[in-house]
Write a protein that holds these residues in place. Sequence first.
Motif, PDB file in Angstrom:
ATOM      1  N   ILE A 142       0.868  -1.176   0.000  1.00 16.88           N
ATOM      2  CA  ILE A 142       0.000   0.000   0.000  1.00 16.88           C
ATOM      3  C   ILE A 142       0.899   1.219   0.000  1.00 16.88           C
ATOM      4  N   PRO A 143       0.821   2.039  -1.028  1.00 12.20           N
ATOM      5  CA  PRO A 143       1.624   3.254  -1.004  1.00 12.20           C
ATOM      6  C   PRO A 143       1.310   4.041   0.277  1.00 12.20           C
ATOM      7  N   LEU A 145       1.160   7.051   1.142  1.00 11.23           N
ATOM      8  CA  LEU A 145       0.199   8.150   1.063  1.00 11.23           C
ATOM      9  C   LEU A 145      -1.228   7.616   1.089  1.00 11.23           C
ATOM     10  N   LEU A 146      -1.474   6.544   0.321  1.00  8.19           N
ATOM     11  CA  LEU A 146      -2.820   5.971   0.273  1.00  8.19           C
ATOM     12  C   LEU A 146      -3.246   5.485   1.644  1.00  8.19           C
ATOM     13  N   LEU A 149      -4.095   8.417   3.705  1.00  7.95           N
ATOM     14  CA  LEU A 149      -5.378   8.993   3.309  1.00  7.95           C
ATOM     15  C   LEU A 149      -6.500   8.207   3.974  1.00  7.95           C
ATOM     16  N   LEU A 236       0.055  16.163   2.976  1.00  6.38           N
ATOM     17  CA  LEU A 236      -1.225  15.964   3.650  1.00  6.38           C
ATOM     18  C   LEU A 236      -1.831  17.298   4.059  1.00  6.38           C
TER      19      LEU A 236
ATOM     20  N   PRO B 257       5.267   2.562  -6.301  1.00  2.52           N
ATOM     21  CA  PRO B 257       4.561   3.339  -5.264  1.00  2.52           C
ATOM     22  C   PRO B 257       4.804   4.840  -5.399  1.00  2.52           C
ATOM     23  N   VAL B 295      -7.897   2.755  -2.942  1.00  7.16           N
ATOM     24  CA  VAL B 295      -6.747   2.240  -2.207  1.00  7.16           C
ATOM     25  C   VAL B 295      -6.451   0.810  -2.646  1.00  7.16           C
ATOM     26  N   SER B 299      -3.163  -0.429  -4.546  1.00 10.14           N
ATOM     27  CA  SER B 299      -2.297  -1.466  -3.985  1.00 10.14           C
ATOM     28  C   SER B 299      -2.124  -2.621  -4.961  1.00 10.14           C
TER      29      SER B 299
END
Lengths: 296, 323, 567
Positions: A142-143, A145-146, A149, A236, B257, B295, B299
Amino acid sequence: MPGQTQDSAATSVARPRESPLAIGVRRILRKPSSRVALFVLGVIVLVGILAPLIAPYDPAAQPDIVALKDLPPSLAHPFGTDPYSRDVLSRVIYGARLSLMIGVLATIVSLTLGVAYGAISGYAGGVVDALMMRLLDAFLSIPRLLLLLGVLVAWPRLSIGALVLFLGLTGWFGLSRIVRGQVLALKHAEFVTAARALGASRRRILGRHVLPNLVSPIVVAATLGVAHVIVLEAGLSYLGIGVPQPLASWGNIIQDGSDQIATLWWMALFPGLLMVLTVMMLNILGEALRDAYERR
Amino acid sequence: MLRYIARRLAQAAVIVVIVATITFVLIHLAPGDPFSAVMDNPNVSEKVRETLRAQYGLDRPVPEQFVKYVNSLAHGELGWSFSHDRTVREVLGRALPNTLLLMGVALVGSFSLGILIALIQVARRGSITDHALSGLTLFFFSMPDFWFAILALLAFTYWVPIFPVGGAVDPVMHEYMGFGARILDRLRHLALPAIALTLLASASVARYQRAALLDVLPADYIRTARLKGLTEREILRRHALRNALLPIISLIGLSFPALLTGAFFIEKIFAWPGMGYAVVNAIATRDYPLVVGGVIIGSIMVTVGSLLADLLYAWADPRLRSH
Amino acid sequence: MAAMRYAGLLCALFACGCVGTESSAGNAGGTLAISTGGDPDVLIPSLLQSVQAAQIADMVYDRLADIGDSLNILNDKGFTPRLADHWIWSADSLSIAFHINPNAKWHDGFPVRSSDVRFTIASTKDSALGSPAAPLLTNIDSVTTPDSATATYWFHARSPQQFYDAVYQLPIMPEHVWKDIALTGWRASDAAKRPIGSGQYRFVRWIPGAAVELAADTANYRGAPKISRLIWSIAPDFNTALTRFLSGETDFFEQLRPENIAEVRKHPELRTRQYHALLYLFAQFNLRDPANRARPHPIFGNRELRRALTMATDRATIVRSVYDTLALPALGPTVRAYPTTDPNLRQIPFDLPGARKLLDSLGWRAADTNGIRSRNGRPLQFTLSVPSTSKVRVRLAVVLQEELRKAGVKVDVEQLDFPVLVEKERKRAFDAAIGQWSTQPSPGAVRGSWGTAGSRTASGNNYGSYENPVFDAYVDSALSSFDHVQRKAYFTKAYETIIQDAPAIWLAEPIPTVGYHSRLQLVTLRPDAWWAHIPEWSIPADKRIPRDKAPASTAASPAQTPGQKTQ
């Protein structure tokens, strides 16, 4: 790579007087670029710490919301004023304080978590290690930033403390993998086997022999981590889900002017430049440290 | 090799499930009510709002919502986006090609540019050019994506307005253009966001590649090549670059990413109608399913990216091929 | 009277015959591109809530009759015929029979019938649809259809605004399009994405996030509109929308900010125009304790303290700072555009020393080093919530924070996502908040937003729980008066009562300023809907630019791609 780490591990056993940190500092100080970086960073940190003494105005005061708002840079206000007639220079100075503080605190959280997770995983091995690593893979996919968020949308009213916590909670994945690798390599290193043979407890081995050898990846990760957090926090805040309004952080100041970006260019330019400068210096330092540890 | 692929695929699937769970749990802790967002109107009664909530299943307990969600996810459905009144799949399906286009152009652009810069630097290592380029790449590497995008937007749509402002096409005239003009219109709109993302992404490629080339240069076979009388430039091109290309493959996987994150800010600021744009806007309207969907898709993109890079690496590296 | 209106309409029809085709157009033609800040939410009149959707729906759909520019809502004065060419009141005034214009057709060719009217009202009142317009139709019992051209509205009670209730709230929707779709499925239906109406523009396309396009309905019973094409160019945010307008990509921008005016002036081809709107902003206090609603709020429960806060606020300066000249200080829970609003309502004046004195006398004395007042160890401190998405409201809050600090009051500004804020307000779980109501032509909305009725029920919009039976009584008297003078007198008393009770600091009444390209010939911008008269706007043939000449089809026009760019 494993050969190198064993080498340095051996030296630290042989020469317990000089800590790995000191070695790193001594080595990077040989390079002029890192001396400059250290100096500039020192100045910025000092500015942050001494903000109340240095800032020409109260960063929150609105002296005249009609006549003094939206002023372009001048002698009285070198960085201009914002739509509330607040002095942007003073806010950038206080912003340095907050942005650096958030960067450092969040990184401390990440380091603690990353080292703990990596060390446990590497030391435990077997099924535990495999499970922990799969979970880590998921987090790494999961990046950041995501992920942030998702979290920050779920808790829209965050105190600075919580923001720091979340920034820290999402920043330890990379480090813990490196730490695990180091621990795995060290687990079977000769001097550790020797210590075990001498009857040292698990905890003692971890604390006295393994952790000191993790100093180099930690120091590098810390330096680059602070840089990363500063950029993230600004992003952010720019999206409006970072540092709340009455306070000033670099991202926050840019956000304050974002709806009039074309006319209030000074509100994006100056805090941004300072941020880039800080991050650049941190990156220079982080790489110099990495070089210092990796190339003897 | 087949077993390796199968294992990597299974890993990827597990990752996606974990990701879905994490995001769902996080976002459903939110205290807000998505339907009040649109109501600045004193005449709307609570009864109406309740009807709306019941209609969308938001009055069900969270575990039940989750079971529903996972079930539909398994069927490829990501839920209903109530801010768009369309399925999340439709919204993201419409946005994804734009994101992929932007990221694809930036990926190709940044690796070409990055490798080129690295080659120039290594060919003239120690020179002023090398130092200047190092400084420049460090500068871009240290720059927050959103800040650079803001400056680019300011510079090229406001001060020197040579690019159109936002969007993927001219919203007013695009439908009335001929085929050629439409392509040109798309390129005009793509140019600024793509260039911005390319510049941002090429900095890390250049820095990584320069280090990789310098690592390879002292190697024995290059010394041999030098002894054979090859010029520095030929050595770089024929030997060093080839050997430094392998790490490039893994860098592609690793850069996903960052590229995606960059695309989020770039899309937001340049109003590029991609996934990042949709998700960032969904935050404000608290469109749960759309944020979660974004999201998850993000991912998956990262997972697939690193999967592909790993497989490519395994294929390219003879040492791993026998695995 | 009805006959005269009919005659007027015949003229319009005749005119339509002349301008209906592009080739013979004297004045018809051109493209109007409107910069807007977001997609419409849903293009169904009974479900839509966004302003973009309202604009588009008002062009595509048509009402039985339209409110006049004076926004009179008493009986049918000032209303002009639309789908109904005339109407007849029953003797007891409890029903109105509308006669449908025989020439009115839906864009798909079906004639408009009285059953469409019945269907529109019945479906909107059905709770399964969840229409936000339903509460506005409570006085309408039902619609009957004696014949296919007559729709009779039946009311529960005689009221001065029953005609307004019948025609203003909803345009008429086609029964044949919607009747086979379950009410719960309307939003998601394909019909919602391709609306069919009977207005002067018909729907062409909607590309989410990019544009909505409408074309002149040349066969319309009211004649073709003067501009052939309307396009809403959808930008994600204020800056992009504005820059598109400044760069000439679009022709119209609906809400300029003060700092943009100078920018617009730099472009000789652009113009600005102001109009009065139905919008007011305020800082609302919660009069009940958020922790226990049975108790008054520890700070705001006291009327004198609330008055002191208003006295400490230099509203004129705040408005100048945030809006420059593009807003006036708000008068109270009302707007100046209402004919029933007296622009000289008695206000609590700005008086900082007076506010300090009043706070002293209430026992709130400056105690700590920052000059923050306290009483019995409790500091005079509260949280002011504000939606983070509204830059203007955030600005008002931060400025107000500083104003009140000068009087020794500590305000913590809390920025919340809009949905979170509304949730807090609905649960009455806030101290104070920057609020905004966009009201309707009827001043009656004040009953729901500031009256006792809206305070007690959980569904009410009186978030601050201001309750004063005197205010309620004046409002009720005003709303049931048929005489304009009497109505205004009652409203004045009601407003002055609430102003002196100070349940909020009345901050600003914005004067929206639109920007437009000089080739556009605008007609009146109506306060409730600046777009109401778009069908009458025009672009003179000699001033047209390339995009005005785009054909109605999607054929290529090689003339207007400025072949630059190096990509």
